[in-house]
Design an enzyme around this catalytic site. Structure first.
Site, short mmCIF file in Angstrom:
data_model
loop_
_atom_site.label_atom_id
_atom_site.label_comp_id
_atom_site.label_asym_id
_atom_site.label_seq_id
_atom_site.Cartn_x
_atom_site.Cartn_y
_atom_site.Cartn_z
N HIS A 119 -10.45 -3.27 -6.09
CA HIS A 119 -10.70 -3.48 -4.65
C HIS A 119 -11.70 -2.50 -4.05
CE1 HIS A 119 -6.50 -5.57 -4.42
NE2 HIS A 119 -7.40 -6.31 -5.02
N CYS A 130 -29.49 -3.68 2.41
CA CYS A 130 -30.10 -3.52 1.08
C CYS A 130 -29.06 -3.34 -0.02
CB CYS A 130 -31.08 -2.34 1.09
SG CYS A 130 -30.27 -0.73 1.13
N CYS A 148 -27.28 3.37 6.61
CA CYS A 148 -27.88 3.47 5.28
C CYS A 148 -29.03 4.47 5.32
CB CYS A 148 -28.40 2.11 4.85
SG CYS A 148 -29.37 2.15 3.33
N THR A 189 3.31 -2.44 -6.93
CA THR A 189 2.58 -3.47 -6.20
C THR A 189 3.53 -4.61 -5.82
OG1 THR A 189 0.71 -5.00 -6.22
CG2 THR A 189 1.78 -4.59 -8.34
N SER A 190 3.35 -5.14 -4.61
CA SER A 190 4.26 -6.19 -4.12
C SER A 190 3.95 -7.54 -4.75
CB SER A 190 4.12 -6.29 -2.59
OG SER A 190 2.78 -6.55 -2.24
N1 APR Z 1 7.35 3.77 -6.39
C1 APR Z 1 7.19 2.48 -6.84
N2 APR Z 1 6.96 1.42 -6.01
C2 APR Z 1 6.90 1.68 -4.69
C3 APR Z 1 7.08 2.99 -4.15
C4 APR Z 1 7.31 4.05 -5.07
N3 APR Z 1 7.48 5.31 -4.66
N4 APR Z 1 6.98 2.91 -2.79
C5 APR Z 1 6.75 1.60 -2.48
N5 APR Z 1 6.70 0.86 -3.63
C6 APR Z 1 6.46 -0.58 -3.78
C7 APR Z 1 6.94 -1.43 -2.62
O1 APR Z 1 8.27 -1.82 -2.86
C8 APR Z 1 5.98 -2.62 -2.66
O2 APR Z 1 6.50 -3.66 -3.49
O3 APR Z 1 5.06 -0.75 -3.81
C9 APR Z 1 4.72 -2.05 -3.31
C10 APR Z 1 3.52 -1.88 -2.37
O4 APR Z 1 3.14 -3.15 -1.96
P1 APR Z 1 1.93 -3.34 -0.88
O5 APR Z 1 2.12 -2.44 0.25
O6 APR Z 1 1.87 -4.81 -0.65
O7 APR Z 1 0.65 -2.83 -1.69
P2 APR Z 1 -0.21 -3.56 -2.83
O8 APR Z 1 0.63 -4.47 -3.65
O9 APR Z 1 -0.98 -2.53 -3.53
O10 APR Z 1 -1.22 -4.44 -1.93
C11 APR Z 1 -2.17 -5.21 -2.57
O11 APR Z 1 -3.21 -5.77 -0.49
O12 APR Z 1 -3.71 -4.97 1.60
C12 APR Z 1 -4.25 -5.33 0.37
O13 APR Z 1 -6.22 -4.63 -0.71
C13 APR Z 1 -4.97 -4.19 -0.31
O14 APR Z 1 -4.83 -3.42 -2.59
C14 APR Z 1 -4.09 -3.89 -1.51
C15 APR Z 1 -3.46 -5.24 -1.78
ZN ZN Z 2 -29.88 -0.14 3.23
#
Ligand code: APR
Ligand code: ZN
Length: 247
Positions: A119, A130, A148, A189-190
């Site tokens: 990302h 540019c 820029c 990650t969610s």
């Molecule tokens: N350890 C492990 N997991 C954790 C912890 C922790 N200490 N704290 C929170 N989490 C989990 C939460 O339960 C949740 O499921 O991390 C997850 C975070 O989810 P999001 O906030 O949705 O983040 P992410 O999955 O990275 O989002 C994906 O969405 O907003 C866009 O581009 C942005 O990269 C991002 C993408």
């Molecule tokens: Zn430029």
């Protein structure tokens, strides 16, 4: 949980090629708010409201103020044991690839090397005209929006926004890393934002064991081989044996 950690550790110990996908959860213990968790809002805006080309063209100042706020938080943050554990795993396993959705650069600070940033990166500014990419660590920016230094057009964060596609080169490298790995870890990650949310399923489809480490259940938890629920900063350091000079 102990049994699951032993299982995960065994799978990793038997692997020579590991691919990991991380999300905002791995940086939560460094004090960086996740997107969909507590404190994920800024001035009551969700990331979906600001991280779009439409929001930027409508009000670039507002969008830059949001990134300025995030840059301050990230500047003051340090990698946590979860980041360091992945960097250490990379030292111990012949082939290791870290695919991250995070733009905070904490994996790099922890010593991880083979990183695919899906990302983008918070410390890069891209010219809207540019396309020149500049590394910029100013906090606060001397001028907002940053311009820029080649063509003096307005700069935008070098980040993939909602509604924008991820460069194919990046997708290809991620898919190759999944195809070649012996095991895939999915950390903090969610699993709701594509295409990252599907990478674990692709690994499953190519017959790779997938281990999820997350604070709470996610939509794909039932499809993975192993889901360990808890803090990544506490669990990841348990997944590798501390190499001493004796072994
Ligand atoms: N350890 C492990 N997991 C954790 C912890 C922790 N200490 N704290 C929170 N989490 C989990 C939460 O339960 C949740 O499921 O991390 C997850 C975070 O989810 P999001 O906030 O949705 O983040 P992410 O999955 O990275 O989002 C994906 O969405 O907003 C866009 O581009 C942005 O990269 C991002 C993408
Ligand atoms: Zn430029």
């Amino acid at each position: 949980m102990e049994k699951e950690i032993l299982n995960a550790k065994k799978i990793i110990d038997d692997s020579t090629n590991v691919t990991v996908l991380t999300g905002a959860g791995i940086s939560a213990e460094s004090g960086i708010p996740t997107f969909r968790g507590e404190n994920g809002l800024w001035r009551n805006f969700r990331s979906e409201d600001l991280a779009t080309p439409e929001a930027f063209s409508k009000d670039p100042q507002l969008v830059w103020e949001w990134y300025e706020w995030r840059r301050k938080i990230v500047r003051d943050a340090k990698p946590n044991p979860g980041h360091y554990a992945l960097a250490e795993l990379e030292n111990q396993i012949p082939t290791f690839t870290l695919i991250t959705q995070n733009i905070d650069g904490l994996h790099q600070l922890a010593g991880s090397r083979n990183i695919i940033e899906m990302h983008g990166n918070l410390w890069q500014v891209r010219c809207t005209k540019c396309g020149k990419i500049e590394h910029n660590h100013e906090v606060p920016f001397k001028e907002l929006p940053p311009m820029c230094n080649k063509c003096n057009s307005i700069g935008r964060p070098n980040i993939v926004w909602f509604g924008e596609i991820i460069p194919m080169t990046i997708i290809d490298s991620a898919l190759i890393a999944i195809e070649k790995c012996d095991v895939m870890l999915i950390v903090g990650t969610s699993g709701v934002v594509e295409p990252a949310a599907s990478l674990g399923l692709i690994a499953k489809q190519t017959g790779k064991p997938v281990i999820e480490i997350n604070l709470e259940r996610t939509p794909n938890s039932g499809l993975y081989d192993l889901s360990i629920f808890g803090k990544s900063g506490e669990i990841l350091p348990l997944l590798y044996s501390k190499k001493t000079h004796l072994n």
